[in-house]
Design a protein around this motif. Sequence first.
Motif, PDB file in Angstrom:
ATOM      1  N   GLY A  63     -44.188  83.150  20.494  1.00 57.50           N
ATOM      2  CA  GLY A  63     -42.831  83.033  21.063  1.00 57.50           C
ATOM      3  C   GLY A  63     -42.982  82.104  22.518  1.00 57.50           C
ATOM      4  N   ILE A  64     -44.069  82.316  23.095  1.00 56.61           N
ATOM      5  CA  ILE A  64     -44.352  81.510  24.115  1.00 56.61           C
ATOM      6  C   ILE A  64     -44.297  80.025  23.910  1.00 56.61           C
ATOM      7  N   ILE A  65     -45.070  79.769  22.996  1.00 61.40           N
ATOM      8  CA  ILE A  65     -45.198  78.472  22.608  1.00 61.40           C
ATOM      9  C   ILE A  65     -43.614  77.895  22.002  1.00 61.40           C
ATOM     10  N   ALA A  66     -43.239  78.429  21.229  1.00 59.49           N
ATOM     11  CA  ALA A  66     -41.704  77.901  20.596  1.00 59.49           C
ATOM     12  C   ALA A  66     -40.750  77.837  21.951  1.00 59.49           C
ATOM     13  N   ARG A  67     -40.678  78.892  22.993  1.00 57.74           N
ATOM     14  CA  ARG A  67     -39.819  78.281  23.968  1.00 57.74           C
ATOM     15  C   ARG A  67     -40.142  77.252  24.818  1.00 57.74           C
ATOM     16  N   ASN A  68     -41.491  76.912  24.632  1.00 56.53           N
ATOM     17  CA  ASN A  68     -41.865  75.764  25.401  1.00 56.53           C
ATOM     18  C   ASN A  68     -41.889  74.256  24.664  1.00 56.53           C
ATOM     19  N   LEU A  69     -41.692  74.398  23.486  1.00 53.94           N
ATOM     20  CA  LEU A  69     -41.682  73.201  22.680  1.00 53.94           C
ATOM     21  C   LEU A  69     -40.137  72.872  22.619  1.00 53.94           C
ATOM     22  N   LYS A  70     -39.800  71.484  23.232  1.00 58.15           N
ATOM     23  CA  LYS A  70     -38.297  71.065  23.533  1.00 58.15           C
ATOM     24  C   LYS A  70     -38.092  70.333  22.026  1.00 58.15           C
ATOM     25  N   SER A  71     -38.874  69.890  21.293  1.00 56.40           N
ATOM     26  CA  SER A  71     -38.755  69.050  20.247  1.00 56.40           C
ATOM     27  C   SER A  71     -38.256  69.933  18.707  1.00 56.40           C
ATOM     28  N   ARG A  72     -38.359  71.092  18.969  1.00 53.59           N
ATOM     29  CA  ARG A  72     -38.136  72.143  17.766  1.00 53.59           C
ATOM     30  C   ARG A  72     -36.788  71.961  17.188  1.00 53.59           C
ATOM     31  N   THR A  73     -36.699  71.784  16.118  1.00 55.81           N
ATOM     32  CA  THR A  73     -35.025  71.816  15.429  1.00 55.81           C
ATOM     33  C   THR A  73     -34.626  73.016  14.779  1.00 55.81           C
ATOM     34  N   ASP A  74     -33.663  72.743  14.687  1.00 56.60           N
ATOM     35  CA  ASP A  74     -32.864  74.259  14.339  1.00 56.60           C
ATOM     36  C   ASP A  74     -33.329  74.887  12.927  1.00 56.60           C
ATOM     37  N   SER A  75     -34.003  74.125  11.970  1.00 59.45           N
ATOM     38  CA  SER A  75     -34.361  74.609  10.811  1.00 59.45           C
ATOM     39  C   SER A  75     -36.207  74.847  11.182  1.00 59.45           C
ATOM     40  N   HIS A  76     -36.559  74.470  12.247  1.00 59.08           N
ATOM     41  CA  HIS A  76     -37.862  74.941  12.776  1.00 59.08           C
ATOM     42  C   HIS A  76     -37.493  76.270  13.315  1.00 59.08           C
ATOM     43  N   LYS A  77     -36.483  76.585  14.106  1.00 62.32           N
ATOM     44  CA  LYS A  77     -36.337  77.724  14.790  1.00 62.32           C
ATOM     45  C   LYS A  77     -36.040  78.846  13.586  1.00 62.32           C
ATOM     46  N   ALA A  78     -35.040  78.588  12.757  1.00 64.67           N
ATOM     47  CA  ALA A  78     -34.747  79.432  11.747  1.00 64.67           C
ATOM     48  C   ALA A  78     -35.859  79.899  10.952  1.00 64.67           C
ATOM     49  N   VAL A  79     -36.766  79.100  10.320  1.00 65.36           N
ATOM     50  CA  VAL A  79     -38.011  79.164   9.502  1.00 65.36           C
ATOM     51  C   VAL A  79     -38.975  80.167  10.414  1.00 65.36           C
ATOM     52  N   GLY A  80     -39.067  79.612  11.448  1.00 64.62           N
ATOM     53  CA  GLY A  80     -39.991  80.228  12.499  1.00 64.62           C
ATOM     54  C   GLY A  80     -39.593  81.793  12.620  1.00 64.62           C
ATOM     55  N   ALA A  81     -38.353  82.014  12.949  1.00 64.67           N
ATOM     56  CA  ALA A  81     -37.862  83.475  13.018  1.00 64.67           C
ATOM     57  C   ALA A  81     -38.169  84.281  11.886  1.00 64.67           C
ATOM     58  N   GLN A  82     -37.979  83.709  10.640  1.00 59.01           N
ATOM     59  CA  GLN A  82     -38.140  84.500   9.357  1.00 59.01           C
ATOM     60  C   GLN A  82     -39.553  84.644   9.015  1.00 59.01           C
ATOM     61  N   LEU A  83     -40.520  83.659   9.300  1.00 62.58           N
ATOM     62  CA  LEU A  83     -41.800  83.944   9.375  1.00 62.58           C
ATOM     63  C   LEU A  83     -42.534  84.858  10.402  1.00 62.58           C
ATOM     64  N   ASP A  84     -41.835  84.807  11.528  1.00 62.10           N
ATOM     65  CA  ASP A  84     -42.650  85.982  12.510  1.00 62.10           C
ATOM     66  C   ASP A  84     -42.170  87.182  11.933  1.00 62.10           C
ATOM     67  N   SER A  85     -40.977  87.674  11.703  1.00 66.36           N
ATOM     68  CA  SER A  85     -40.436  88.803  10.944  1.00 66.36           C
ATOM     69  C   SER A  85     -41.210  89.250   9.807  1.00 66.36           C
ATOM     70  N   LEU A  86     -41.783  88.510   9.037  1.00 66.32           N
ATOM     71  CA  LEU A  86     -42.197  88.856   7.705  1.00 66.32           C
ATOM     72  C   LEU A  86     -43.730  89.104   7.773  1.00 66.32           C
ATOM     73  N   ILE A  87     -44.368  88.364   8.854  1.00 68.05           N
ATOM     74  CA  ILE A  87     -45.744  88.608   9.504  1.00 68.05           C
ATOM     75  C   ILE A  87     -45.824  90.063  10.195  1.00 68.05           C
ATOM     76  N   ASP A  88     -44.688  90.500  10.747  1.00 74.22           N
ATOM     77  CA  ASP A  88     -44.722  91.578  11.621  1.00 74.22           C
ATOM     78  C   ASP A  88     -44.692  93.109  10.628  1.00 74.22           C
TER      79      ASP A  88
END
Length: 213
Positions: A63-88
């Motif tokens: 989450g810290i890395i994601a918040r500090n990456l300015k170049s992340r696209t909406d698709s990166h954010k959406a897939v990243g959120a789903q990936l994080d939840s599935l890993i949780d």
Amino acid sequence: MTSSALKEKSRPTMFYFLKDPSNICSLAGLLSSVTGIYLCILGKHNFSLIAVLWAVVFDWLDGIIARNLKSRTDSHKAVGAQLDSLIDIVSFGVFPALFLLSYGNFSLLYLPGAFLILSAAALRLSYFNVFGMIDKHTYEGLALDNNVIILSFIFIFSKLIPQNIFSIIIYALLILLLPLNLAPIKTHKFGGKWFYVLFAYTAIMTVHYAVFH
């Protein structure tokens, strides 16, 4: 070219999301959790707790890395959120359920507890995926990662109590945490400088369980 064909052409591949450093960090957390599960099966419970604590570290760090990456696209954010939840669900649902079963010598009496742990984790994560946080600093209910942090601390005392008795204590602890995970209570989201506290705690517990336990 039709609009559907253009959409298909512009859709990124799954490998594309491996370029995202935060997703790589999330997968490192998954590796830690899988390692913890493997060690649980082998009965090496102290080492399994080391692995899952590092999964918590990676869960916070992505989450810290994601918040500090300015170049992340909406698709990166959406897939990243789903990936994080599935890993949780693996780290904070499957792992504690299997830890309980393994420490209880896979007795049938521990199966209902394992089911409840997984059910609560699935329900909480599903709810979070739909409704999110109350605000950027507040969760509804106790976050699941707290369960394994508390478990890792309580397990320090396992050397002082016979396993058949301590397994009941672990059972009761994990079941008592479930209402807090699902309750409509406000809990603070720890982040920022708290990450260094988590990292220090994990390093100390790693040394304790690897060397002294």
